[in-house]
Design a protein around this motif. Sequence first.
Motif, short mmCIF file in Angstrom:
data_model
loop_
_atom_site.label_atom_id
_atom_site.label_comp_id
_atom_site.label_asym_id
_atom_site.label_seq_id
_atom_site.Cartn_x
_atom_site.Cartn_y
_atom_site.Cartn_z
N THR A 256 0.82 -1.23 0.00
CA THR A 256 0.00 0.00 0.00
C THR A 256 0.85 1.27 0.00
O THR A 256 0.34 2.34 -0.35
N GLY A 257 2.09 1.18 0.47
CA GLY A 257 2.90 2.38 0.70
C GLY A 257 2.55 3.06 2.01
O GLY A 257 3.18 4.04 2.39
N GLY A 258 1.55 2.56 2.71
CA GLY A 258 1.11 3.16 3.98
C GLY A 258 1.79 2.52 5.18
O GLY A 258 2.81 1.85 5.06
N ASP A 259 1.19 2.74 6.35
CA ASP A 259 1.78 2.24 7.60
C ASP A 259 1.80 0.71 7.65
O ASP A 259 1.02 0.04 6.97
N VAL A 260 2.69 0.18 8.49
CA VAL A 260 2.92 -1.27 8.54
C VAL A 260 1.71 -2.07 9.01
O VAL A 260 1.52 -3.21 8.60
N MET A 261 0.92 -1.48 9.91
CA MET A 261 -0.27 -2.18 10.42
C MET A 261 -1.39 -1.15 10.56
O MET A 261 -1.14 0.05 10.59
N PRO A 262 -2.66 -1.61 10.64
CA PRO A 262 -3.79 -0.67 10.61
C PRO A 262 -3.82 0.32 11.77
O PRO A 262 -4.40 1.39 11.64
N THR A 263 -3.20 -0.05 12.89
CA THR A 263 -3.31 0.80 14.08
C THR A 263 -1.98 1.37 14.54
O THR A 263 -1.96 2.15 15.50
N ILE A 264 -0.88 0.95 13.92
CA ILE A 264 0.44 1.34 14.44
C ILE A 264 1.34 1.87 13.33
O ILE A 264 1.48 1.24 12.27
N ARG A 265 1.90 3.04 13.57
CA ARG A 265 2.93 3.64 12.72
C ARG A 265 4.28 3.44 13.40
O ARG A 265 4.37 3.51 14.63
N ALA A 334 3.57 4.92 17.09
CA ALA A 334 2.43 5.77 17.42
C ALA A 334 1.15 5.14 16.87
O ALA A 334 1.19 4.26 16.01
N ASP A 335 0.01 5.65 17.38
CA ASP A 335 -1.30 5.14 16.95
C ASP A 335 -1.90 5.97 15.82
O ASP A 335 -3.09 5.87 15.53
N THR A 336 -1.09 6.79 15.18
CA THR A 336 -1.55 7.74 14.15
C THR A 336 -2.48 7.16 13.09
O THR A 336 -3.45 7.84 12.70
N PRO A 337 -2.22 5.95 12.54
CA PRO A 337 -3.07 5.47 11.45
C PRO A 337 -4.55 5.41 11.82
O PRO A 337 -5.41 5.60 10.96
N ILE A 338 -4.85 5.17 13.10
CA ILE A 338 -6.25 5.13 13.53
C ILE A 338 -6.91 6.47 13.25
O ILE A 338 -8.01 6.54 12.68
N PHE A 339 -6.23 7.54 13.63
CA PHE A 339 -6.87 8.86 13.58
C PHE A 339 -6.83 9.45 12.18
O PHE A 339 -7.71 10.22 11.81
N VAL A 340 -5.83 9.06 11.40
CA VAL A 340 -5.81 9.46 9.99
C VAL A 340 -7.04 8.87 9.31
O VAL A 340 -7.79 9.57 8.62
N ARG A 341 -7.28 7.57 9.54
CA ARG A 341 -8.41 6.91 8.87
C ARG A 341 -9.76 7.46 9.34
O ARG A 341 -10.72 7.47 8.59
N LEU A 342 -9.84 7.92 10.57
CA LEU A 342 -11.10 8.47 11.10
C LEU A 342 -11.23 9.97 10.82
O LEU A 342 -12.17 10.60 11.29
N HIS A 343 -10.28 10.54 10.09
CA HIS A 343 -10.29 11.98 9.78
C HIS A 343 -10.28 12.83 11.05
O HIS A 343 -10.93 13.86 11.14
N GLN A 344 -9.55 12.35 12.07
CA GLN A 344 -9.41 13.10 13.32
C GLN A 344 -7.97 13.56 13.53
O GLN A 344 -7.65 14.14 14.57
N TYR A 345 -7.11 13.31 12.55
CA TYR A 345 -5.69 13.60 12.77
C TYR A 345 -5.40 15.09 12.62
O TYR A 345 -5.89 15.74 11.69
N ARG A 346 -4.60 15.64 13.55
CA ARG A 346 -4.06 17.00 13.43
C ARG A 346 -2.63 16.98 13.90
O ARG A 346 -2.28 16.20 14.81
N GLU A 347 -1.84 17.86 13.34
CA GLU A 347 -0.48 18.04 13.85
C GLU A 347 -0.14 19.51 13.78
O GLU A 347 -0.74 20.26 13.01
N GLU A 348 0.81 19.90 14.62
CA GLU A 348 1.22 21.30 14.67
C GLU A 348 2.71 21.34 14.97
O GLU A 348 3.16 20.73 15.93
#
Length: 351
Positions: A256-265, A334-348
């Motif tokens: 996929t080119g994405g994270d290694v697992m659905p919940t973990i980066r 990190a658990d980032t992939p969860i929140f990216v998929r739920l459209h809840q991800y933010r970074e600053e």
Amino acid sequence: MDVDEAALARLYKDFDAEHMIPLWTQTGELMPMSPTSKALPHVWKWDTLLPLAERAGALVPVGRGGERRAIALANPGLAGHPYTTPTLWTAIQYLGPNEVAPEHRHSQNAFRFVVEGEGVWTVVNGDPVAMRRGDFLLTPGWHFHGHHNETDQPMAWLDGLDIPLVHYTDTGFFEFGSDKVTDWSTPDVSRSERLWAHPGLRPLSGSDARPSSPIAAYRWEHTDRALNDQLALEDEGHPGVAGPGHAAVRFTNPTTGGDVMPTIRAEFHRLREGAETATKREVGSAVWQVFDGEGEVTLGEKEIRLGRGDLFVVPSWVPVTVRARTRLDLFRFADTPIFVRLHQYREETTR
Ligand code: GTQ
Ligand code: FE2
């Protein structure tokens, strides 16, 4: 409006009796202006963890039932639960000379990261995978796995799993497998790597997108070379990839080119001596482990010294800055992939 205090008190009492809670008494905590994690920034020193794991090795057998001699890093803000963050379990796992941890599978996704030692093979869906310093190994959800130590030396490593997420969401399943392991061979390279771990190349068969990476082990020689090359390119006048003096790579799923697992980066970072990362805060939680070198981290208001093997946790939305006193190598998940998929991800990036 005149308030009838006695009537109001009766109302709250009756709400309580009927298992009802009004929103207007809860908004501050329920709907904060920005995340206010109960998890706290915290550091665990490898020099403290390892002797405690060794004591467990001398006293506590490993086998069916307990399954693993793994000791969780429990966040001091999470009320005695064995959770490092609201979504992530982090543990030191210890396997003594010639010990075997039996096969099982579960819906929780897992990985191992090896900060020192070798001699254990983890058998993932029947494929024996060698574990050595610097390697990052996957056990995606519902893959059978057991571990065996083929040496007369103990080995300890880091486990990361999405156990809290699966627990809070009531989505856990578990099955026992072979009481030992299904394949005792001890190859240097797993079948999964021979099929999938060639840069930019994937086998023509079975090339549909998969939810987790089919690569069972990401080897240190590849990670190290990628980081060295990033810094060498910076020496040749190209900008640093993650910032000045800061090389970084992410472990990816080649289908996929994405994270290694659905919940973990998972990522690896290298800072030159004297360099520092940008100050960044993100939705979701992360854990870092120093692989090599010395430095310090600023977590919100907290400043912590870091040495080899030390681990620190970054709760949601807490700004983090890492500084290198020597060349500093760090593994991060990190658990980032969860929140990216739920459209809840933010970074600053704050600095
Ligand atoms: O190695 O299979 O730290 O199932 C927690 C749960 C490790 C493992 C942990 C597990 C494992
Ligand atoms: Fe497991």
